[in-house]
Write a protein that holds these residues in place. Structure first.
Motif, PDB file in Angstrom:
ATOM      1  N   LEU A 155      41.316  45.844  19.256  1.00  0.00           N
ATOM      2  CA  LEU A 155      40.958  44.707  18.407  1.00  0.00           C
ATOM      3  C   LEU A 155      39.627  44.101  18.841  1.00  0.00           C
ATOM      4  CD1 LEU A 155      44.203  42.624  17.734  1.00  0.00           C
ATOM      5  CD2 LEU A 155      42.727  43.709  16.041  1.00  0.00           C
ATOM      6  N   ALA A 156      39.490  43.888  20.130  1.00  0.00           N
ATOM      7  CA  ALA A 156      38.275  43.250  20.633  1.00  0.00           C
ATOM      8  C   ALA A 156      37.043  44.107  20.357  1.00  0.00           C
ATOM      9  CB  ALA A 156      38.419  42.984  22.129  1.00  0.00           C
ATOM     10  N   SER A 157      37.170  45.428  20.530  1.00  0.00           N
ATOM     11  CA  SER A 157      36.013  46.305  20.354  1.00  0.00           C
ATOM     12  C   SER A 157      35.716  46.617  18.888  1.00  0.00           C
ATOM     13  CB  SER A 157      36.231  47.609  21.126  1.00  0.00           C
ATOM     14  OG  SER A 157      37.388  48.271  20.651  1.00  0.00           O
ATOM     15  N   THR A 158      36.745  46.781  18.072  1.00  0.00           N
ATOM     16  CA  THR A 158      36.553  47.171  16.674  1.00  0.00           C
ATOM     17  C   THR A 158      36.164  45.988  15.790  1.00  0.00           C
ATOM     18  OG1 THR A 158      38.187  48.921  16.964  1.00  0.00           O
ATOM     19  CG2 THR A 158      37.618  48.322  14.699  1.00  0.00           C
ATOM     20  N   TYR A 159      36.771  44.832  16.021  1.00  0.00           N
ATOM     21  CA  TYR A 159      36.555  43.678  15.142  1.00  0.00           C
ATOM     22  C   TYR A 159      35.815  42.533  15.827  1.00  0.00           C
ATOM     23  CZ  TYR A 159      39.935  46.084  12.187  1.00  0.00           C
ATOM     24  OH  TYR A 159      40.590  47.022  11.413  1.00  0.00           O
ATOM     25  N   ASN A 160      35.370  42.737  17.085  1.00  0.00           N
ATOM     26  CA  ASN A 160      34.583  41.733  17.807  1.00  0.00           C
ATOM     27  C   ASN A 160      35.287  40.369  17.837  1.00  0.00           C
ATOM     28  OD1 ASN A 160      32.377  43.524  18.296  1.00  0.00           O
ATOM     29  ND2 ASN A 160      31.693  43.208  16.169  1.00  0.00           N
ATOM     30  N   LEU A 161      36.540  40.365  18.270  1.00  0.00           N
ATOM     31  CA  LEU A 161      37.330  39.136  18.303  1.00  0.00           C
ATOM     32  C   LEU A 161      37.272  38.508  19.697  1.00  0.00           C
ATOM     33  CD1 LEU A 161      40.519  40.276  16.344  1.00  0.00           C
ATOM     34  CD2 LEU A 161      38.462  39.180  15.446  1.00  0.00           C
ATOM     35  N   THR A 162      37.437  37.181  19.727  1.00  0.00           N
ATOM     36  CA  THR A 162      37.517  36.471  21.005  1.00  0.00           C
ATOM     37  C   THR A 162      38.902  36.657  21.612  1.00  0.00           C
ATOM     38  OG1 THR A 162      38.305  34.416  20.011  1.00  0.00           O
ATOM     39  CG2 THR A 162      35.905  34.746  20.116  1.00  0.00           C
ATOM     40  N   THR A 163      39.038  36.162  22.838  1.00  0.00           N
ATOM     41  CA  THR A 163      40.326  36.278  23.533  1.00  0.00           C
ATOM     42  C   THR A 163      41.426  35.558  22.765  1.00  0.00           C
ATOM     43  OG1 THR A 163      39.210  36.405  25.668  1.00  0.00           O
ATOM     44  CG2 THR A 163      41.529  35.795  25.698  1.00  0.00           C
ATOM     45  N   LEU A 164      41.132  34.356  22.277  1.00  0.00           N
ATOM     46  CA  LEU A 164      42.124  33.589  21.528  1.00  0.00           C
ATOM     47  C   LEU A 164      42.468  34.277  20.214  1.00  0.00           C
ATOM     48  CD1 LEU A 164      43.891  31.117  21.141  1.00  0.00           C
ATOM     49  CD2 LEU A 164      41.891  29.894  20.258  1.00  0.00           C
ATOM     50  N   GLU A 165      41.487  34.829  19.536  1.00  0.00           N
ATOM     51  CA  GLU A 165      41.733  35.512  18.260  1.00  0.00           C
ATOM     52  C   GLU A 165      42.581  36.774  18.461  1.00  0.00           C
ATOM     53  OE1 GLU A 165      37.674  34.233  15.819  1.00  0.00           O
ATOM     54  OE2 GLU A 165      37.679  36.013  17.097  1.00  0.00           O
ATOM     55  N   VAL A 166      42.357  37.463  19.562  1.00  0.00           N
ATOM     56  CA  VAL A 166      43.195  38.625  19.870  1.00  0.00           C
ATOM     57  C   VAL A 166      44.638  38.183  20.066  1.00  0.00           C
ATOM     58  CG1 VAL A 166      43.694  40.396  21.597  1.00  0.00           C
ATOM     59  CG2 VAL A 166      41.341  40.015  20.846  1.00  0.00           C
TER      60      VAL A 166
ATOM     61  N   ILE B 188      51.346  37.218  28.546  1.00  0.00           N
ATOM     62  CA  ILE B 188      50.419  36.093  28.729  1.00  0.00           C
ATOM     63  C   ILE B 188      49.211  36.529  29.557  1.00  0.00           C
ATOM     64  CG2 ILE B 188      51.278  35.164  30.917  1.00  0.00           C
ATOM     65  CD1 ILE B 188      51.209  32.389  29.606  1.00  0.00           C
ATOM     66  N   TYR B 189      49.356  37.656  30.193  1.00  0.00           N
ATOM     67  CA  TYR B 189      48.360  38.211  31.112  1.00  0.00           C
ATOM     68  C   TYR B 189      47.260  38.981  30.371  1.00  0.00           C
ATOM     69  CZ  TYR B 189      47.150  40.812  35.454  1.00  0.00           C
ATOM     70  OH  TYR B 189      46.542  41.346  36.555  1.00  0.00           O
ATOM     71  N   PHE B 190      47.612  39.556  29.214  1.00  0.00           N
ATOM     72  CA  PHE B 190      46.706  40.474  28.525  1.00  0.00           C
ATOM     73  C   PHE B 190      45.350  39.857  28.152  1.00  0.00           C
ATOM     74  CE2 PHE B 190      50.538  43.094  26.900  1.00  0.00           C
ATOM     75  CZ  PHE B 190      50.574  43.790  28.100  1.00  0.00           C
ATOM     76  N   PRO B 191      45.311  38.659  27.532  1.00  0.00           N
ATOM     77  CA  PRO B 191      43.997  38.136  27.126  1.00  0.00           C
ATOM     78  C   PRO B 191      43.054  37.836  28.290  1.00  0.00           C
ATOM     79  CG  PRO B 191      45.777  36.989  25.977  1.00  0.00           C
ATOM     80  CD  PRO B 191      46.404  37.785  27.078  1.00  0.00           C
ATOM     81  N   SER B 192      43.584  37.719  29.504  1.00  0.00           N
ATOM     82  CA  SER B 192      42.760  37.330  30.655  1.00  0.00           C
ATOM     83  C   SER B 192      42.358  38.514  31.525  1.00  0.00           C
ATOM     84  CB  SER B 192      43.523  36.315  31.514  1.00  0.00           C
ATOM     85  OG  SER B 192      43.887  35.178  30.765  1.00  0.00           O
ATOM     86  N   ILE B 193      42.664  39.717  31.104  1.00  0.00           N
ATOM     87  CA  ILE B 193      42.394  40.889  31.947  1.00  0.00           C
ATOM     88  C   ILE B 193      40.907  41.000  32.277  1.00  0.00           C
ATOM     89  CG2 ILE B 193      42.301  43.413  31.898  1.00  0.00           C
ATOM     90  CD1 ILE B 193      45.074  43.418  30.688  1.00  0.00           C
ATOM     91  N   THR B 194      40.050  40.807  31.291  1.00  0.00           N
ATOM     92  CA  THR B 194      38.607  40.900  31.528  1.00  0.00           C
ATOM     93  C   THR B 194      38.128  39.800  32.476  1.00  0.00           C
ATOM     94  OG1 THR B 194      38.298  41.835  29.318  1.00  0.00           O
ATOM     95  CG2 THR B 194      36.349  40.977  30.426  1.00  0.00           C
TER      96      THR B 194
END
Length: 567
Positions: A345-356, A98-104
């Motif tokens: 995923l975020a860098s290659t496909y430009n996805l949002t936190t929720l999409e990741v 649950i922590y991963f999407p909020s790291i940034t």
């Protein structure tokens, strides 16, 4: 003197009959036999006269015709226990993922780099490996319930602190405390499943347990992404975990019975103190004019604290070490995939936190499907193998009799398909890396991720079932030993995976990871070939140690009795 001997013999017969009858009643639900046994136990006649009673002889004959029941809990109660153990066990992977999407977001809010926040993942995993070595030993010695309640309390308090703290130092310290509370639930949960399900069906229910546990890493990023959009941002995740921990802790306190076999046996020995659930106390509270169901002469094993180093000593056993390090390498690859997947995923496909977060769902689905299917297959294959080797009747009765059969080729029975699972994991891990390098459609990595999850959790279920078979009386401790090895290796992988990707790219990085996964096969082959011999050596060594301990105890008691007579 003869009369006293007859009385002792008669009491021994009564205790034996009642023990056998408890199993018979649970298996055959025959109240008539139980009534006759109780009536005979309270009979004022001597042991010799009771032994000649036709009613008692009928009970003896009937009870002896049934095998001892592995667990007295009803199927519905077992299902409830399995569900509660699984819900408790998801706390650890839930708090991790649950922590991963909020790291940034955390890095920006606390004014540190993403690499510094990633360090909290590594320290979390280190404690995730170390803490269960303590809790697992406590759970095997003092029971499951006290440890469930203690660990969830620590977990809840850590989440409260994480939601309120505002410094990087507070984050890293409280994440370690959070890990020390949540990580033990996986080991204790696996031990609970082994407590209530016999060897011939353990694969199925261990598969269900692992399926529910492994859904957490898939669902947690979705929750994390949604919660990060709230007004509390990343702190909302910890408020959510606090609420879940409190609700689960209350449910366990009220409903969860004690299942530890070193405390309550197959469930027929009454629990005491904190080991008794609130529901059980309300149901079985005796009235003042009633006698207690068990008198002081009932043989109840004393609760005792066990040495946490037992887990480390288990790792030093050759057969256990080969299995744990084989799975540890596969687990290293698993964490390299999940950590690298989120970042790329975020860098290659430009996805949002929720999409990741949503992209983790195929992985969770693959883990669940692999665990459930392989769990059912393990039970069928185990029975088939046992029948072909002359052990079919023992396995059909539950398999508990195999504990006293060290010659049974347990490793060959459990590992017949492990090689396919390792090969699948290597192929799909390698393909996963090259999907990103080739810049293919997002559907490609997601399909491969499903396959990685399937092969990984199929192997994880196989190994989990085997290790609890290796130490049937210390299931939580041996699971904690497995946890220690896999988490330390996984932490090593997460610490270097980003640097390797930056140096050689995704494709070659996961080709290297697949090669590390492949090393698991020859290590496991050692156990497949020599594991039976190593296990027999350990069995006879422990038997000799227990015999020596019993002899010393008898001698001490005899000396104490002689001293009392002299006085």
């Amino acid at each position: 003197m003869t009369k006293q001997s007859d009385d002792d013999d008669g009491d021994s017969v009564h205790e034996t009959v009642l023990a056998n009858l408890g199993a018979t009643a649970a298996a055959a639900t025959n109240d008539d036999y139980e009534k006759k046994a109780i009536d005979s136990e309270h009979n004022s006649n001597s042991g010799a006269e009771s032994r000649n009673d036709p009613a008692m002889l009928q009970v003896i004959t009937t009870a002896a015709s049934f095998p001892a029941v592995y667990s007295v809990f009803s199927p519905r109660m077992k299902a409830c226990i399995c569900a509660m153990a699984s819900l408790s066990a998801i706390m650890s992977p839930l708090a991790t993922s649950i922590y991963f999407p909020s790291i940034t977001l955390i890095a920006e809010d606390l004014g540190v780099s993403v690499e510094h926040v990633n360090l909290t993942v590594t320290t979390y995993m280190i404690l995730q490996g170390i803490a269960p070595t303590f809790w697992g030993s406590v759970a095997d010695g003092l029971g499951r319930r006290p440890v469930y309640l203690a660990t969830l309390t620590v977990f809840a308090l850590a989440n409260l602190g994480l939601a309120l703290q505002e410094t990087y130092a507070g984050l890293i310290v409280l994440r370690m405390v959070q890990s020390s509370g949540s990580s033990a639930t996986v080991a204790i949960g696996a031990g609970t499943i082994a407590d209530i399900y016999a060897q011939n069906v353990r694969g199925t229910y261990m598969g269900v347990f692992n399926a529910l546990v492994m859904m957490a890493p898939a669902v947690a990023p979705v929750f994390g992404g949604l919660l990060s959009l709230s007004a509390d941002s990343w702190r909302a995740s910890f408020w959510f975990l606090l609420a879940v921990a409190v609700a689960l802790g209350i449910g366990l306190f009220v409903f969860m019975p004690e299942t530890g076999r070193n405390v309550v046996g197959n469930g027929s020995i009454p629990a005491r103190g904190i080991n008794v659930s609130v529901l059980a106390m309300l149901r079985k509270r005796p009235r003042d004019d009633e006698e207690e169901e068990f008198d002081e002469g009932e043989q109840i094993p004393p609760r005792r604290f066990r040495n946490p180093m037992r887990c480390v000593l288990m790792i030093l056993e050759k057969d256990v070490a080969s299995v744990l390090f084989s799975f540890g390498l596969i687990y290293l690859g698993y964490y390299c995939v999940t950590v690298g997947f989120a970042a790329q995923l975020a860098s290659t496909y430009n996805l949002t936190t929720l999409e990741v977060g949503l992209c983790f769902l195929p992985y969770g689905a693959g883990c669940s499907v692999g665990s459930i299917l392989v769990g059912k297959f393990l039970d069928r294959d185990f029975l088939k193998f046992a029948r072909s080797n002359g052990y079919g009747e023992l396995v059909a009765q539950g398999g508990s009799g195999l504990r006293k059969k060290p010659d049974f080729p347990l490793e060959k029975a459990r590992l017949r398909t492990a090689w396919i699972q390792i090969a699948m994991n290597c192929v799909f891990t390698c393909a996963f890396g090259w999907c990103f390098r080739s810049d293919v459609s997002l559907a490609g990595p997601l399909i491969i991720l499903f396959c990685v999850g399937f092969s990984f959790n199929a192997y994880a279920t196989t190994i989990q079932v085997l290790i609890v078979d290796l130490y049937p009386q210390d299931t939580a401790s041996v699971t904690a030993a497995n946890n220690l090895v896999r988490c330390l290796l996984g932490a090593a992988g997460t610490a270097v995976i980003d640097r390797i990707i930056s140096a050689v790219g995704m494709g070659w990085t996961y080709t290297i990871v697949a090669g590390i996964d492949f090393i698991a096969a020859p290590i496991l082959l050692l156990d497949y070939v020599y594991g039976g011999m190593w296990r027999r050596e350990r069995y006879y060594r422990l038997q000799a140690k227990e015999k020596a301990a019993r002899s010393a105890q008898i001698q001490t008691e005899a000396e104490a009795g002689t001293a009392e007579k002299k006085e």
